[in-house]
Write a protein that holds these residues in place. Sequence first.
Motif, PDB file in Angstrom:
ATOM      1  N   HIS A  73       0.705  -1.157  -0.129  1.00  0.00           N
ATOM      2  CA  HIS A  73      -0.216   0.003   0.124  1.00  0.00           C
ATOM      3  C   HIS A  73       0.748   1.107   0.162  1.00  0.00           C
ATOM      4  CE1 HIS A  73      -3.245   2.763   1.243  1.00  0.00           C
ATOM      5  NE2 HIS A  73      -4.000   1.668   1.175  1.00  0.00           N
ATOM      6  N   PRO A  74       0.567   2.232  -0.789  1.00  0.00           N
ATOM      7  CA  PRO A  74       1.625   3.142  -1.137  1.00  0.00           C
ATOM      8  C   PRO A  74       1.287   4.215  -0.100  1.00  0.00           C
ATOM      9  CG  PRO A  74       0.195   3.318  -3.005  1.00  0.00           C
ATOM     10  CD  PRO A  74      -0.190   2.394  -1.968  1.00  0.00           C
ATOM     11  N   PHE A  75       0.198   4.475   0.528  1.00  0.00           N
ATOM     12  CA  PHE A  75      -0.283   5.492   1.235  1.00  0.00           C
ATOM     13  C   PHE A  75      -0.518   4.947   2.689  1.00  0.00           C
ATOM     14  CE2 PHE A  75      -2.234   6.319  -3.129  1.00  0.00           C
ATOM     15  CZ  PHE A  75      -1.474   7.393  -3.518  1.00  0.00           C
ATOM     16  N   PRO A  76      -0.140   5.740   3.750  1.00  0.00           N
ATOM     17  CA  PRO A  76      -0.342   5.597   5.227  1.00  0.00           C
ATOM     18  C   PRO A  76      -1.764   5.288   5.334  1.00  0.00           C
ATOM     19  CG  PRO A  76       0.328   7.699   5.053  1.00  0.00           C
ATOM     20  CD  PRO A  76       0.574   6.939   3.518  1.00  0.00           C
ATOM     21  N   VAL A  77      -2.414   4.299   6.309  1.00  0.00           N
ATOM     22  CA  VAL A  77      -3.557   4.157   6.703  1.00  0.00           C
ATOM     23  C   VAL A  77      -3.855   5.362   7.717  1.00  0.00           C
ATOM     24  CG1 VAL A  77      -5.360   2.845   7.716  1.00  0.00           C
ATOM     25  CG2 VAL A  77      -3.590   1.925   6.304  1.00  0.00           C
ATOM     26  N   PRO A  78      -5.211   6.068   7.512  1.00  0.00           N
ATOM     27  CA  PRO A  78      -5.191   7.303   8.541  1.00  0.00           C
ATOM     28  C   PRO A  78      -5.242   6.833  10.012  1.00  0.00           C
ATOM     29  CG  PRO A  78      -6.609   7.557   6.527  1.00  0.00           C
ATOM     30  CD  PRO A  78      -5.987   6.232   6.591  1.00  0.00           C
ATOM     31  N   GLU A  79      -4.789   7.797  10.763  1.00  0.00           N
ATOM     32  CA  GLU A  79      -4.912   7.388  12.254  1.00  0.00           C
ATOM     33  C   GLU A  79      -6.532   7.077  12.525  1.00  0.00           C
ATOM     34  OE1 GLU A  79      -3.681   9.048  16.476  1.00  0.00           O
ATOM     35  OE2 GLU A  79      -2.984  10.055  14.639  1.00  0.00           O
ATOM     36  N   GLY A  80      -6.782   6.243  13.260  1.00  0.00           N
ATOM     37  CA  GLY A  80      -8.182   5.940  13.828  1.00  0.00           C
ATOM     38  C   GLY A  80      -9.068   5.395  12.674  1.00  0.00           C
ATOM     39  N   PHE A  81      -8.373   4.995  11.682  1.00  0.00           N
ATOM     40  CA  PHE A  81      -9.283   4.256  10.556  1.00  0.00           C
ATOM     41  C   PHE A  81      -9.652   2.935  10.933  1.00  0.00           C
ATOM     42  CE2 PHE A  81      -9.397   1.486   6.803  1.00  0.00           C
ATOM     43  CZ  PHE A  81     -10.473   2.170   5.965  1.00  0.00           C
ATOM     44  N   THR A  82     -11.047   2.716  10.853  1.00  0.00           N
ATOM     45  CA  THR A  82     -11.393   1.478  10.909  1.00  0.00           C
ATOM     46  C   THR A  82     -11.984   0.560   9.769  1.00  0.00           C
ATOM     47  OG1 THR A  82     -12.328   1.980  13.346  1.00  0.00           O
ATOM     48  CG2 THR A  82     -13.244   0.025  12.361  1.00  0.00           C
ATOM     49  N   ALA A 166     -13.687   3.155  -2.642  1.00  0.00           N
ATOM     50  CA  ALA A 166     -13.299   1.785  -2.863  1.00  0.00           C
ATOM     51  C   ALA A 166     -14.014   0.924  -2.276  1.00  0.00           C
ATOM     52  CB  ALA A 166     -11.607   1.899  -2.383  1.00  0.00           C
ATOM     53  N   GLU A 167     -13.993  -0.157  -2.748  1.00  0.00           N
ATOM     54  CA  GLU A 167     -14.577  -1.587  -2.281  1.00  0.00           C
ATOM     55  C   GLU A 167     -13.390  -2.140  -1.594  1.00  0.00           C
ATOM     56  OE1 GLU A 167     -14.925  -5.610  -1.904  1.00  0.00           O
ATOM     57  OE2 GLU A 167     -14.095  -4.674  -3.826  1.00  0.00           O
ATOM     58  N   PHE A 168     -14.018  -3.004  -0.476  1.00  0.00           N
ATOM     59  CA  PHE A 168     -12.901  -3.576   0.305  1.00  0.00           C
ATOM     60  C   PHE A 168     -12.058  -4.312  -0.287  1.00  0.00           C
ATOM     61  CE2 PHE A 168     -11.314  -7.085   2.789  1.00  0.00           C
ATOM     62  CZ  PHE A 168     -10.653  -6.493   3.998  1.00  0.00           C
ATOM     63  N   ASN A 169     -12.132  -5.466  -0.957  1.00  0.00           N
ATOM     64  CA  ASN A 169     -11.603  -6.329  -1.732  1.00  0.00           C
ATOM     65  C   ASN A 169     -10.443  -5.886  -2.909  1.00  0.00           C
ATOM     66  OD1 ASN A 169     -12.477  -8.552  -0.589  1.00  0.00           O
ATOM     67  ND2 ASN A 169     -13.955  -9.377  -2.209  1.00  0.00           N
ATOM     68  N   ILE A 170     -11.043  -4.975  -3.697  1.00  0.00           N
ATOM     69  CA  ILE A 170     -10.178  -3.987  -4.564  1.00  0.00           C
ATOM     70  C   ILE A 170      -9.187  -3.421  -3.844  1.00  0.00           C
ATOM     71  CG2 ILE A 170      -9.941  -2.682  -6.595  1.00  0.00           C
ATOM     72  CD1 ILE A 170     -11.433  -5.578  -6.951  1.00  0.00           C
ATOM     73  N   TYR A 171      -9.612  -2.581  -2.613  1.00  0.00           N
ATOM     74  CA  TYR A 171      -8.672  -1.632  -2.039  1.00  0.00           C
ATOM     75  C   TYR A 171      -7.502  -2.549  -1.295  1.00  0.00           C
ATOM     76  CZ  TYR A 171      -7.267   1.748   1.565  1.00  0.00           C
ATOM     77  OH  TYR A 171      -6.709   2.591   2.177  1.00  0.00           O
ATOM     78  N   LYS A 172      -8.010  -3.604  -0.866  1.00  0.00           N
ATOM     79  CA  LYS A 172      -6.872  -4.256  -0.101  1.00  0.00           C
ATOM     80  C   LYS A 172      -5.676  -4.487  -1.142  1.00  0.00           C
ATOM     81  CE  LYS A 172      -8.005  -4.470   4.094  1.00  0.00           C
ATOM     82  NZ  LYS A 172      -6.945  -3.846   5.217  1.00  0.00           N
ATOM     83  N   ASP A 173      -6.013  -4.779  -2.336  1.00  0.00           N
ATOM     84  CA  ASP A 173      -4.882  -4.935  -3.338  1.00  0.00           C
ATOM     85  C   ASP A 173      -5.154  -4.841  -4.768  1.00  0.00           C
ATOM     86  OD1 ASP A 173      -2.608  -6.171  -4.294  1.00  0.00           O
ATOM     87  OD2 ASP A 173      -2.779  -8.055  -3.764  1.00  0.00           O
ATOM     88  N   THR A 265      -4.632   2.743  -8.900  1.00  0.00           N
ATOM     89  CA  THR A 265      -3.227   2.161  -8.113  1.00  0.00           C
ATOM     90  C   THR A 265      -2.449   3.320  -7.521  1.00  0.00           C
ATOM     91  OG1 THR A 265      -2.165   1.678  -9.970  1.00  0.00           O
ATOM     92  CG2 THR A 265      -3.429  -0.215  -9.156  1.00  0.00           C
ATOM     93  N   VAL A 266      -2.950   4.542  -8.094  1.00  0.00           N
ATOM     94  CA  VAL A 266      -2.132   5.642  -7.833  1.00  0.00           C
ATOM     95  C   VAL A 266      -2.587   6.967  -7.131  1.00  0.00           C
ATOM     96  CG1 VAL A 266      -0.621   5.286  -9.843  1.00  0.00           C
ATOM     97  CG2 VAL A 266      -2.620   6.602 -10.122  1.00  0.00           C
ATOM     98  N   GLY A 267      -4.007   7.127  -7.060  1.00  0.00           N
ATOM     99  CA  GLY A 267      -4.681   8.252  -6.406  1.00  0.00           C
ATOM    100  C   GLY A 267      -4.699   8.184  -5.023  1.00  0.00           C
ATOM    101  N   PHE A 268      -4.506   9.259  -4.525  1.00  0.00           N
ATOM    102  CA  PHE A 268      -4.386   9.372  -3.095  1.00  0.00           C
ATOM    103  C   PHE A 268      -5.832   9.201  -2.476  1.00  0.00           C
ATOM    104  CE2 PHE A 268      -4.640  11.857   1.123  1.00  0.00           C
ATOM    105  CZ  PHE A 268      -3.876  11.248   1.644  1.00  0.00           C
ATOM    106  N   HIS A 269      -6.731  10.101  -3.111  1.00  0.00           N
ATOM    107  CA  HIS A 269      -8.025   9.933  -2.510  1.00  0.00           C
ATOM    108  C   HIS A 269      -8.796   8.957  -3.259  1.00  0.00           C
ATOM    109  CE1 HIS A 269      -7.824  13.649  -0.439  1.00  0.00           C
ATOM    110  NE2 HIS A 269      -7.428  14.050  -1.576  1.00  0.00           N
ATOM    111  N   THR A 270      -8.470   8.112  -4.437  1.00  0.00           N
ATOM    112  CA  THR A 270      -9.221   7.180  -5.062  1.00  0.00           C
ATOM    113  C   THR A 270      -8.519   6.043  -5.153  1.00  0.00           C
ATOM    114  OG1 THR A 270      -8.076   7.901  -7.163  1.00  0.00           O
ATOM    115  CG2 THR A 270     -10.423   8.940  -6.685  1.00  0.00           C
ATOM    116  N   TYR A 271      -7.404   5.917  -4.424  1.00  0.00           N
ATOM    117  CA  TYR A 271      -6.813   4.408  -4.418  1.00  0.00           C
ATOM    118  C   TYR A 271      -7.610   3.303  -4.280  1.00  0.00           C
ATOM    119  CZ  TYR A 271      -3.111   0.918  -3.127  1.00  0.00           C
ATOM    120  OH  TYR A 271      -2.397  -0.110  -3.324  1.00  0.00           O
ATOM    121  N   GLY A 272      -7.594   2.402  -5.189  1.00  0.00           N
ATOM    122  CA  GLY A 272      -8.527   1.191  -4.768  1.00  0.00           C
ATOM    123  C   GLY A 272      -9.860   1.243  -5.379  1.00  0.00           C
TER     124      GLY A 272
END
Length: 315
Positions: A73-82, A166-173, A265-272
């Motif tokens: 994953h190229p972007f850090p997961v935001p703090e507190g993200f569930t 992003a949907e979960f399965n695609i977002y994960k990879d 696979t590259v967008g900060f706000h649209t990744y996944g």
Amino acid sequence: MKNVILDVDTGNDDAVAIMMAALHPDIRLVGCTTVAGNLPVENTTDNTLRVLSHIGRDDVPVYRGLAKPFAPHPFPVPEGFTSSATPVHQEQLALPEATTRAQTATAVEWLVETLRGATQKVTLIPVAPLTNIAAAITVAPEIIHAVEEIVIMGGSATHGNETSQAEFNIYKDPVAAQVVFNAGFERLVLVTLDATRKALVSDIQCQELAALGSPAALATAQILDYYIRGNDTQSVAAVHDALCVAYAIDPTVIGVQRLNVDADTVGFHTYGRTIVDLKGISGRPPNAFVALDADPGKFYELLKHTVSRTTATAR
């Protein structure tokens, strides 16, 4: 009868998909491969084995797959993200310990070997991040020709569930998804959230399932009851992964459109995000049959009919 391979990250709705595939007489479940997604791969493997053992199908081999995404994953997961998976998936399903263990071969090794040696075409149903599938076709791209149809649970043409986009399965990879979408499969069916959000089971229907009394129906009712209570609505839940198996049994349970799809696979706000070209604006040829609709009544009846079966009547 369809020869089916399920790729899962079990998970509650995965468990229901496994039971449907293992018990329906029109499906020969060749094997299950597991991957990290809803839970770490150790948990998804254990849960898969528990489900199969509980319904008397521990003859179905299980192969443990990859524990990390195809690409980091190229972007850090935001703090507190569930994660959307957190409230709805049990780390260990409330089923007895399995009587069997995972096979010694890895999921990717087995996928390559099995598809290379297939004398009949296989229906491949990944209802998890596409890590194992991308790895297998990267190692052996020719195996796509052994796949009659790949039926993927993933993506959305509207809004996501893991992020706003992003949907979960695609977002994960998403890199794995991009590899699979563009691999050249003869027929790729993408069952999106737009369709699976209509494959609903209610708390009242869970009671109906429990009343059927079979091991699969009782397990489905218990698993979906937990799943429903983890959703915001508190009364219904979408059984996303099971809709893919329902489609393999009866294609009329969903409605599809021939479209081009890709993954961001590259967008900060649209990744996944799954890029579904609804209007053909990109000019790229269609590479998928995209499910944007589903018949909830037909889905539930198929689910109920299948999990009412016992192993003896299913084989």
